[in-house]
Scaffold this motif. Structure first.
Motif, PDB file in Angstrom:
ATOM      1  N   UNK A  26      10.839 -16.867 -14.375  1.00 21.20           N
ATOM      2  CA  UNK A  26       9.663 -16.947 -15.236  1.00 21.20           C
ATOM      3  C   UNK A  26       8.472 -16.405 -14.453  1.00 21.20           C
ATOM      4  N   UNK A  27       7.712 -15.492 -15.041  1.00 24.69           N
ATOM      5  CA  UNK A  27       6.537 -14.932 -14.386  1.00 24.69           C
ATOM      6  C   UNK A  27       5.312 -15.224 -15.226  1.00 24.69           C
ATOM      7  N   UNK A  28       4.184 -15.325 -14.556  1.00 24.14           N
ATOM      8  CA  UNK A  28       2.948 -15.631 -15.250  1.00 24.14           C
ATOM      9  C   UNK A  28       1.872 -14.659 -14.774  1.00 24.14           C
ATOM     10  N   UNK A  29       1.109 -14.137 -15.687  1.00 27.51           N
ATOM     11  CA  UNK A  29       0.076 -13.163 -15.372  1.00 27.51           C
ATOM     12  C   UNK A  29      -0.942 -13.750 -14.397  1.00 27.51           C
ATOM     13  N   UNK A  30      -1.244 -12.974 -13.357  1.00 28.14           N
ATOM     14  CA  UNK A  30      -2.271 -13.369 -12.401  1.00 28.14           C
ATOM     15  C   UNK A  30      -1.807 -14.297 -11.300  1.00 28.14           C
ATOM     16  N   UNK A  31      -0.637 -14.927 -11.412  1.00 30.24           N
ATOM     17  CA  UNK A  31      -0.189 -15.853 -10.376  1.00 30.24           C
ATOM     18  C   UNK A  31       1.131 -15.449  -9.733  1.00 30.24           C
ATOM     19  N   UNK A  32       1.923 -14.633 -10.392  1.00 27.34           N
ATOM     20  CA  UNK A  32       3.227 -14.259  -9.866  1.00 27.34           C
ATOM     21  C   UNK A  32       3.169 -12.857  -9.275  1.00 27.34           C
ATOM     22  N   UNK A  33       3.618 -12.721  -8.028  1.00 28.38           N
ATOM     23  CA  UNK A  33       3.719 -11.408  -7.399  1.00 28.38           C
ATOM     24  C   UNK A  33       5.080 -10.835  -7.765  1.00 28.38           C
ATOM     25  N   UNK A  34       5.066  -9.759  -8.544  1.00 31.76           N
ATOM     26  CA  UNK A  34       6.319  -9.152  -8.984  1.00 31.76           C
ATOM     27  C   UNK A  34       6.951  -8.310  -7.885  1.00 31.76           C
ATOM     28  N   UNK A  35       6.145  -7.526  -7.208  1.00 29.41           N
ATOM     29  CA  UNK A  35       6.672  -6.621  -6.189  1.00 29.41           C
ATOM     30  C   UNK A  35       5.545  -6.188  -5.273  1.00 29.41           C
ATOM     31  N   UNK A  36       5.909  -5.749  -4.089  1.00 28.01           N
ATOM     32  CA  UNK A  36       4.956  -5.164  -3.150  1.00 28.01           C
ATOM     33  C   UNK A  36       5.293  -3.688  -3.027  1.00 28.01           C
ATOM     34  N   UNK A  37       4.277  -2.847  -3.131  1.00 27.54           N
ATOM     35  CA  UNK A  37       4.481  -1.399  -3.052  1.00 27.54           C
ATOM     36  C   UNK A  37       3.710  -0.874  -1.854  1.00 27.54           C
ATOM     37  N   UNK A  38       4.369  -0.019  -1.067  1.00 27.89           N
ATOM     38  CA  UNK A  38       3.729   0.630   0.066  1.00 27.89           C
ATOM     39  C   UNK A  38       3.723   2.127  -0.168  1.00 27.89           C
ATOM     40  N   UNK A  39       2.590   2.739   0.075  1.00 23.94           N
ATOM     41  CA  UNK A  39       2.491   4.191  -0.039  1.00 23.94           C
ATOM     42  C   UNK A  39       3.390   4.826   1.015  1.00 23.94           C
ATOM     43  N   UNK A  40       4.091   5.875   0.654  1.00 23.44           N
ATOM     44  CA  UNK A  40       4.970   6.543   1.612  1.00 23.44           C
ATOM     45  C   UNK A  40       4.386   7.842   2.131  1.00 23.44           C
ATOM     46  N   UNK A  41       3.414   8.402   1.438  1.00 21.27           N
ATOM     47  CA  UNK A  41       2.801   9.638   1.913  1.00 21.27           C
ATOM     48  C   UNK A  41       1.382   9.713   1.383  1.00 21.27           C
ATOM     49  N   UNK A  42       0.401   9.492   2.210  1.00 16.49           N
ATOM     50  CA  UNK A  42       0.430   9.276   3.650  1.00 16.49           C
ATOM     51  C   UNK A  42       0.739   7.816   4.016  1.00 16.49           C
ATOM     52  N   UNK A  43       0.957   7.591   5.321  1.00 11.98           N
ATOM     53  CA  UNK A  43       1.228   6.263   5.851  1.00 11.98           C
ATOM     54  C   UNK A  43       0.060   5.857   6.740  1.00 11.98           C
ATOM     55  N   UNK A  44      -0.375   4.608   6.589  1.00 12.48           N
ATOM     56  CA  UNK A  44      -1.428   4.083   7.466  1.00 12.48           C
ATOM     57  C   UNK A  44      -0.791   3.418   8.669  1.00 12.48           C
ATOM     58  N   UNK A  45      -1.336   3.698   9.839  1.00 12.77           N
ATOM     59  CA  UNK A  45      -0.865   3.124  11.093  1.00 12.77           C
ATOM     60  C   UNK A  45      -2.006   2.317  11.684  1.00 12.77           C
ATOM     61  N   UNK A  46      -1.731   1.066  12.023  1.00 15.44           N
ATOM     62  CA  UNK A  46      -2.742   0.190  12.609  1.00 15.44           C
ATOM     63  C   UNK A  46      -2.402  -0.030  14.079  1.00 15.44           C
TER      64      UNK A  46
END
Length: 186
Positions: A26-46
């Motif tokens: 069960x998911x709820x708008x604003x409270x449930x994190x469905x997925x995490x997305x990371x940019x692949x091009x470009x990539x940030x390096x810390x």
């Protein structure tokens, strides 16, 4: 009620981590994190600079008119296996101050990743050409002996006899010391 309301479109393209939820959760708008997305091009390096590294950089940058902003932004990435990444990066953000907990300055850089080799969470070393010293003398760290606060090196002197020289070491570069004083070429 309307199946079209269940379509979710990501605002960016990249790699997606879907480990947060399973089918049927069960998911709820604003409270449930469905997925995490990371940019692949470009990539940030810390990466972080110690206070000493930062001060050395600033002193060298201000004292050397030959160093340009382009040199500072021309970063190399050394991957975990020791190979050099084939594209160069540039600094995109520098934190406003040192971290109170670590005493380091956090810097973010951006590297192109059209080949997709770089992934989120990888470890690498960032290199930048900060200073160029023609005819610098580098010696292995194990060749330098510390005796009562003085750094000493044993060399082959005249007549192939061992001589001990007091040296002043500078920056460390990998497993080598930069020698500031006490040795000369030959």
């Amino acid at each position: 009620i309307d199946l079209a309301n269940t379509n979710i479109i990501a605002p960016i393209s990249g790699r997606m981590d879907t480990g947060n939820l399973a089918v049927g959760n069960y998911v709820q708008q604003g409270t449930t994190v469905l997925a995490s997305i990371s940019s692949t091009d470009p990539v940030l390096v810390r990466f972080s600079l110690s206070e000493g590294e930062y001060l050395g950089f600033v002193k060298n940058y201000k004292a050397n008119p030959n160093v340009s902003q382009g040199d500072v932004d021309d970063l190399e990435l050394v991957l975990e296996d020791g190979s050099l990444y084939n594209q160069r990066g540039r600094v995109t953000q520098v934190e406003r101050g040192l971290s109170a907990g670590t005493g380091t300055l956090t810097v973010k850089a951006q590297f192109p990743n059209s080949s997709g080799i770089l992934l989120t969470g990888m470890f690498a070393r960032v290199r930048a050409k900060i200073e160029e010293r023609p005819n610098a003398i580098l010696i292995p760290q194990r060749a330098v002996q510390d005796l009562m606060g003085k750094s000493m090196v044993t060399i082959a002197g005249e007549g192939d006899k061992a001589e001990v020289r007091v040296v002043r070491t500078g920056s460390r570069m990998g497993s080598l010391w930069l020698i500031e004083e006490g040795l000369k070429p030959g």
